[in-house]
Design a protein around this motif. Sequence first.
Motif, PDB file in Angstrom:
ATOM      1  N   THR A 112       0.843  -1.199   0.000  1.00 18.88           N
ATOM      2  CA  THR A 112       0.000   0.000   0.000  1.00 18.88           C
ATOM      3  C   THR A 112       0.875   1.243   0.000  1.00 18.88           C
ATOM      4  OG1 THR A 112      -1.692  -1.172   1.234  1.00 18.88           O
ATOM      5  CG2 THR A 112      -1.845   1.216   1.206  1.00 18.88           C
ATOM      6  N   ILE A 113       0.690   2.046  -1.030  1.00 22.07           N
ATOM      7  CA  ILE A 113       1.390   3.322  -1.096  1.00 22.07           C
ATOM      8  C   ILE A 113       0.347   4.406  -0.895  1.00 22.07           C
ATOM      9  CG2 ILE A 113       2.695   4.901  -2.580  1.00 22.07           C
ATOM     10  CD1 ILE A 113       3.859   2.385  -3.945  1.00 22.07           C
ATOM     11  N   LYS A 114       0.632   5.294   0.033  1.00 16.05           N
ATOM     12  CA  LYS A 114      -0.367   6.321   0.341  1.00 16.05           C
ATOM     13  C   LYS A 114       0.291   7.694   0.353  1.00 16.05           C
ATOM     14  CE  LYS A 114      -3.592   7.736   3.940  1.00 16.05           C
ATOM     15  NZ  LYS A 114      -4.279   7.377   5.176  1.00 16.05           N
ATOM     16  N   ARG A 115      -0.440   8.651  -0.154  1.00 12.84           N
ATOM     17  CA  ARG A 115       0.030  10.031  -0.044  1.00 12.84           C
ATOM     18  C   ARG A 115      -1.087  10.900   0.503  1.00 12.84           C
ATOM     19  NH1 ARG A 115       2.492  13.925  -4.745  1.00 12.84           N
ATOM     20  NH2 ARG A 115       3.183  15.606  -3.376  1.00 12.84           N
ATOM     21  N   ARG A 116      -0.694  11.854   1.317  1.00 11.23           N
ATOM     22  CA  ARG A 116      -1.651  12.714   1.993  1.00 11.23           C
ATOM     23  C   ARG A 116      -1.183  14.149   1.816  1.00 11.23           C
ATOM     24  NH1 ARG A 116      -2.879  13.486   7.742  1.00 11.23           N
ATOM     25  NH2 ARG A 116      -0.772  12.992   8.341  1.00 11.23           N
ATOM     26  N   VAL A 117      -2.086  15.058   1.548  1.00 13.80           N
ATOM     27  CA  VAL A 117      -1.727  16.472   1.545  1.00 13.80           C
ATOM     28  C   VAL A 117      -2.656  17.175   2.530  1.00 13.80           C
ATOM     29  CG1 VAL A 117      -3.131  16.949  -0.523  1.00 13.80           C
ATOM     30  CG2 VAL A 117      -1.374  18.578   0.178  1.00 13.80           C
ATOM     31  N   TYR A 165       1.356  20.534   3.911  1.00 13.72           N
ATOM     32  CA  TYR A 165       2.301  19.443   4.127  1.00 13.72           C
ATOM     33  C   TYR A 165       1.908  18.252   3.275  1.00 13.72           C
ATOM     34  CZ  TYR A 165       3.253  22.356   8.129  1.00 13.72           C
ATOM     35  OH  TYR A 165       3.572  23.426   8.917  1.00 13.72           O
ATOM     36  N   SER A 166       2.919  17.521   2.833  1.00 10.38           N
ATOM     37  CA  SER A 166       2.670  16.345   2.024  1.00 10.38           C
ATOM     38  C   SER A 166       3.398  15.162   2.651  1.00 10.38           C
ATOM     39  CB  SER A 166       3.180  16.639   0.609  1.00 10.38           C
ATOM     40  OG  SER A 166       3.340  15.464  -0.121  1.00 10.38           O
ATOM     41  N   TYR A 167       2.702  14.039   2.765  1.00 10.79           N
ATOM     42  CA  TYR A 167       3.303  12.863   3.401  1.00 10.79           C
ATOM     43  C   TYR A 167       3.129  11.631   2.508  1.00 10.79           C
ATOM     44  CZ  TYR A 167       2.244  15.767   7.514  1.00 10.79           C
ATOM     45  OH  TYR A 167       2.115  16.796   8.402  1.00 10.79           O
ATOM     46  N   TYR A 168       4.135  10.779   2.526  1.00 11.60           N
ATOM     47  CA  TYR A 168       4.047   9.492   1.833  1.00 11.60           C
ATOM     48  C   TYR A 168       4.134   8.356   2.857  1.00 11.60           C
ATOM     49  CZ  TYR A 168       5.064  11.777  -2.645  1.00 11.60           C
ATOM     50  OH  TYR A 168       5.016  12.562  -3.763  1.00 11.60           O
ATOM     51  N   TYR A 169       3.408   7.276   2.565  1.00  9.02           N
ATOM     52  CA  TYR A 169       3.458   6.104   3.442  1.00  9.02           C
ATOM     53  C   TYR A 169       3.621   4.841   2.605  1.00  9.02           C
ATOM     54  CZ  TYR A 169       1.249   9.440   6.588  1.00  9.02           C
ATOM     55  OH  TYR A 169       0.967  10.548   7.329  1.00  9.02           O
ATOM     56  N   LEU A 170       4.405   3.934   3.135  1.00  9.77           N
ATOM     57  CA  LEU A 170       4.546   2.623   2.509  1.00  9.77           C
ATOM     58  C   LEU A 170       4.090   1.594   3.534  1.00  9.77           C
ATOM     59  CD1 LEU A 170       5.651   1.034   0.033  1.00  9.77           C
ATOM     60  CD2 LEU A 170       7.845   0.974   1.213  1.00  9.77           C
ATOM     61  N   ASN A 171       3.059   0.844   3.199  1.00  6.20           N
ATOM     62  CA  ASN A 171       2.447  -0.103   4.150  1.00  6.20           C
ATOM     63  C   ASN A 171       2.248   0.544   5.522  1.00  6.20           C
ATOM     64  OD1 ASN A 171       2.347  -1.972   2.141  1.00  6.20           O
ATOM     65  ND2 ASN A 171       3.958  -3.290   2.951  1.00  6.20           N
ATOM     66  N   GLY A 172       1.781   1.768   5.500  1.00  3.30           N
ATOM     67  CA  GLY A 172       1.428   2.454   6.743  1.00  3.30           C
ATOM     68  C   GLY A 172       2.558   3.203   7.422  1.00  3.30           C
ATOM     69  N   ARG A 173       3.777   2.978   6.967  1.00  4.96           N
ATOM     70  CA  ARG A 173       4.894   3.656   7.613  1.00  4.96           C
ATOM     71  C   ARG A 173       5.309   4.894   6.813  1.00  4.96           C
ATOM     72  NH1 ARG A 173      11.207   1.923   8.288  1.00  4.96           N
ATOM     73  NH2 ARG A 173      11.003   1.450  10.495  1.00  4.96           N
ATOM     74  N   SER A 174       5.540   5.980   7.524  1.00  4.49           N
ATOM     75  CA  SER A 174       5.934   7.218   6.867  1.00  4.49           C
ATOM     76  C   SER A 174       7.299   7.051   6.190  1.00  4.49           C
ATOM     77  CB  SER A 174       5.980   8.317   7.938  1.00  4.49           C
ATOM     78  OG  SER A 174       6.438   9.500   7.344  1.00  4.49           O
ATOM     79  N   VAL A 175       7.360   7.379   4.906  1.00  2.00           N
ATOM     80  CA  VAL A 175       8.612   7.244   4.150  1.00  2.00           C
ATOM     81  C   VAL A 175       8.844   8.505   3.319  1.00  2.00           C
ATOM     82  CG1 VAL A 175       8.560   4.714   3.983  1.00  2.00           C
ATOM     83  CG2 VAL A 175       7.432   6.097   2.215  1.00  2.00           C
ATOM     84  N   ASN A 176      10.000   8.558   2.661  1.00  2.00           N
ATOM     85  CA  ASN A 176      10.285   9.662   1.740  1.00  2.00           C
ATOM     86  C   ASN A 176       9.858   9.286   0.333  1.00  2.00           C
ATOM     87  OD1 ASN A 176      11.578  11.265   3.702  1.00  2.00           O
ATOM     88  ND2 ASN A 176      13.406   9.980   3.485  1.00  2.00           N
ATOM     89  N   LEU A 177       9.642  10.299  -0.472  1.00  2.00           N
ATOM     90  CA  LEU A 177       9.294  10.061  -1.870  1.00  2.00           C
ATOM     91  C   LEU A 177      10.341   9.170  -2.543  1.00  2.00           C
ATOM     92  CD1 LEU A 177       7.808  10.493  -4.534  1.00  2.00           C
ATOM     93  CD2 LEU A 177       8.933  12.715  -4.744  1.00  2.00           C
ATOM     94  N   SER A 178      11.616   9.396  -2.196  1.00  2.00           N
ATOM     95  CA  SER A 178      12.672   8.624  -2.860  1.00  2.00           C
ATOM     96  C   SER A 178      12.550   7.121  -2.567  1.00  2.00           C
ATOM     97  CB  SER A 178      14.049   9.144  -2.454  1.00  2.00           C
ATOM     98  OG  SER A 178      14.203   9.019  -1.068  1.00  2.00           O
TER      99      SER A 178
END
Length: 201
Positions: free
Chosen positions: A117-122, A130-143
């Motif tokens: 699951t890849i999630k982005r929130r603004v 603010y903009s946030y990315y998540y990978l399987n629920g964990r906050s990660v960087n775009l990179s």
Amino acid sequence: MHIKKLVLDNFKSFGRPTEIPFYEDFTTVSGPNGSGKSNIIDSVLFALGLARTRGIRAEKLTDLIYNPGHADADEESSGAREASVEVILDNSDGVLDRAQVVNAAGSENVDDVDEITIKRRVKETDDNYYSYYYLNGRSVNLSDIQDLLAQAGVTPEGYNVVMQGDVTEIINMTPYERRQIIDEIAGVAEFDAKKEDALEE
Ligand code: ATP
Ligand code: MG
């Protein structure tokens, strides 16, 4: 690897949480003009970090948040100045390296990553956003997301998404510009860029 489902919440014309299922081979979306078909594509580009705001038809990131004042907007919304999109990927074929997912998402079990699951929130505040990315629920960087997706050939420079007008644009290009596209698709451009970076160092 393929998209299994999208979950849009307060994104563009989707004022309430909306799940959109995708099939493995082929999915079409049909509907009247202005009903939100292109907004669905925009949501994928947004969540996977594949486009600048212009590419997703917005002046600024916060324009992506559902706005009840919009001409065609009639759904009830929570009123939150926040939008999110979740892209659920079926990775049961292991195209995306499981170990890398486990590493980036910090999960314990390699078997957990058949579904990613890849999630982005603004989120908009009074004076900022603010903009946030998540990978399987964990906050990660775009990179982290980009490195992962690159394994499946999904990159911001890539031609995974053919937008309205792209075909005409390609027809009208100079031969040199067209050659650059072929280099991009063939994967040569990536190495040219890496070579240039290396020479600069
Ligand atoms: P067409 O068939 O013409 O290509 P479409 O189904 O692709 O139409 P979209 O471009 O996805 O339609 O949707 C456009 C609609 O989305 C417009 O009615 C616009 O008002 C609405 N919209 C865009 N941004 C927002 C927003 N932030 N809040 C609410 N509605 C929005
Ligand atoms: Mg459209």
